[in-house]
Design an enzyme around this catalytic site. Structure first.
Site, PDB file in Angstrom:
ATOM      1  N   LYS A 225      -0.845  32.240  71.089  1.00  0.00           N
ATOM      2  CA  LYS A 225       0.175  31.514  70.322  1.00  0.00           C
ATOM      3  C   LYS A 225       1.575  32.097  70.499  1.00  0.00           C
ATOM      4  O   LYS A 225       1.769  33.184  71.032  1.00  0.00           O
ATOM      5  CB  LYS A 225      -0.242  31.432  68.853  1.00  0.00           C
ATOM      6  CG  LYS A 225      -1.390  30.446  68.669  1.00  0.00           C
ATOM      7  CD  LYS A 225      -1.676  30.101  67.226  1.00  0.00           C
ATOM      8  CE  LYS A 225      -2.722  28.971  67.165  1.00  0.00           C
ATOM      9  NZ  LYS A 225      -3.154  28.677  65.782  1.00  0.00           N
ATOM     10  N   ARG A 260     -11.130  32.153  66.960  1.00  0.00           N
ATOM     11  CA  ARG A 260     -11.043  30.944  67.783  1.00  0.00           C
ATOM     12  C   ARG A 260     -10.178  31.288  68.999  1.00  0.00           C
ATOM     13  O   ARG A 260      -8.995  31.580  68.859  1.00  0.00           O
ATOM     14  CB  ARG A 260     -10.435  29.799  66.969  1.00  0.00           C
ATOM     15  CG  ARG A 260     -10.416  28.461  67.685  1.00  0.00           C
ATOM     16  CD  ARG A 260      -9.904  27.357  66.759  1.00  0.00           C
ATOM     17  NE  ARG A 260      -9.912  26.050  67.416  1.00  0.00           N
ATOM     18  CZ  ARG A 260      -8.922  25.575  68.164  1.00  0.00           C
ATOM     19  NH1 ARG A 260      -7.822  26.309  68.348  1.00  0.00           N
ATOM     20  NH2 ARG A 260      -9.018  24.382  68.730  1.00  0.00           N
TER      21      ARG A 260
END
Length: 285
Positions: A225, A260
């Site tokens: 991210k 995840r």
């Protein structure tokens, strides 16, 4: 909190080890791997590779949720998810989750073999989601978000970030239970990157333990991210593997139960070592 959950004849024992959810985006526009796996053959190959690398769950998503992502139609999402799911399900034995905010997609996916619903809206975008999941009798992952993927990055003005996340998740846990979902089938996610700025993402890692009081397993999705890109000065999401590894270690040390991730093989090594240190778990698994 019940310390275990059976999903597709697999027993997830919370606190004993870290579990890995492999990301399978069957989209043309996801932030990191959009367009790589949006054909059935490519998606199947990637799912099989993630299972071989040690994934415990495969998470299939047909709607990109990156900041600013355009909402696709229900028909488009169903076509993307079901075409892949129907091919993958007979070929892999591990649980499959469907990453969707639509009750109709959740229902169709579960009827086609999915085992879990992963809702980035925490059950708030579709008023039918919680009752649908209750009727399907499958686990649900409830994530914290403000706004939508189109608007969320303009909604980062928190008075008390962790307090707001805690309150939202508590409210949605109660709503899920009221709808008929068993408490031990609820997993929570603080929503790294969803209506959070750089500093707020870091604060979530530091204070993740606070969410343990909600008595649900915690999922953390930090893989590749933008906050990692900012730290590394790395604009290419696919070049953020080692930064992701550090974030995953921090998540494990602060109470995450599921990670995840895109890079399953690398993050399995991270989890094995972090678990040996933090959970005192040793040996192959």
């Amino acid at each position: 909190m019940s310390n275990q959950l059976m999903i597709r004849e697999r027993c997830f024992i919370w606190g004993q080890r870290t579990y890995l959810m492999g990301i399978l985006n069957v989209t043309p526009d996801s932030f990191s791997d959009g367009g790589k796996f949006n054909t059935v053959s490519a998606a199947l190959n990637q799912a099989q590779a993630m299972v071989a690398a040690g994934a415990d769950i495969i998470d299939i998503g047909g709607q990109s949720t990156r900041p600013g992502a355009e909402q696709i139609t229900l028909t488009q999402e169903l076509d993307r998810v079901l075409s892949v799911l129907q091919v993958i399900r007979p070929e892999i034995a591990i649980p499959i989750s469907v990453d969707t905010t639509r009750a109709n997609v959740a229902k169709a996916a579960v009827l086609s073999g999915a085992d879990i619903v992963n809702d980035i809206s925490g059950g708030t975008f579709d008023p039918e989601m919680l009752s649908t999941v209750a009727n399907l009798d499958v686990p649900i992952m409830l994530m914290h978000i403000r706004g939508t993927p189109q608007t969320m990055q303009q909604q980062t003005d928190y008075q008390d970030l962790i307090g707001d996340i805690y309150s939202f998740l508590s409210q949605q846990i109660n709503a899920a239970i009221a709808a008929g979902i068993q408490h031990d089938k609820i997993i929570i996610d603080p929503g790294i990157g969803f209506a959070k700025n750089y500093e707020q993402n870091l604060e979530i890692f530091r204070r993740l333990q606070t969410l343990k009081m909600l008595n649900c397993p915690i999922l953390v999705g930090a893989s590749r991210k933008s906050f990692i890109g900012k730290i590394l000065n790395q604009p290419d999401p696919q070049a953020r593997v080692w930064g992701t590894a550090a974030a995953c270690s921090a998540a494990i040390f602060n109470g995450a139960d599921i990670l995840r991730v895109h890079d399953v093989s690398e993050m399995r090594q991270v989890a094995l070592v972090a678990d040996a240190i933090y959970r005192q778990v040793t040996g192959d698994r």
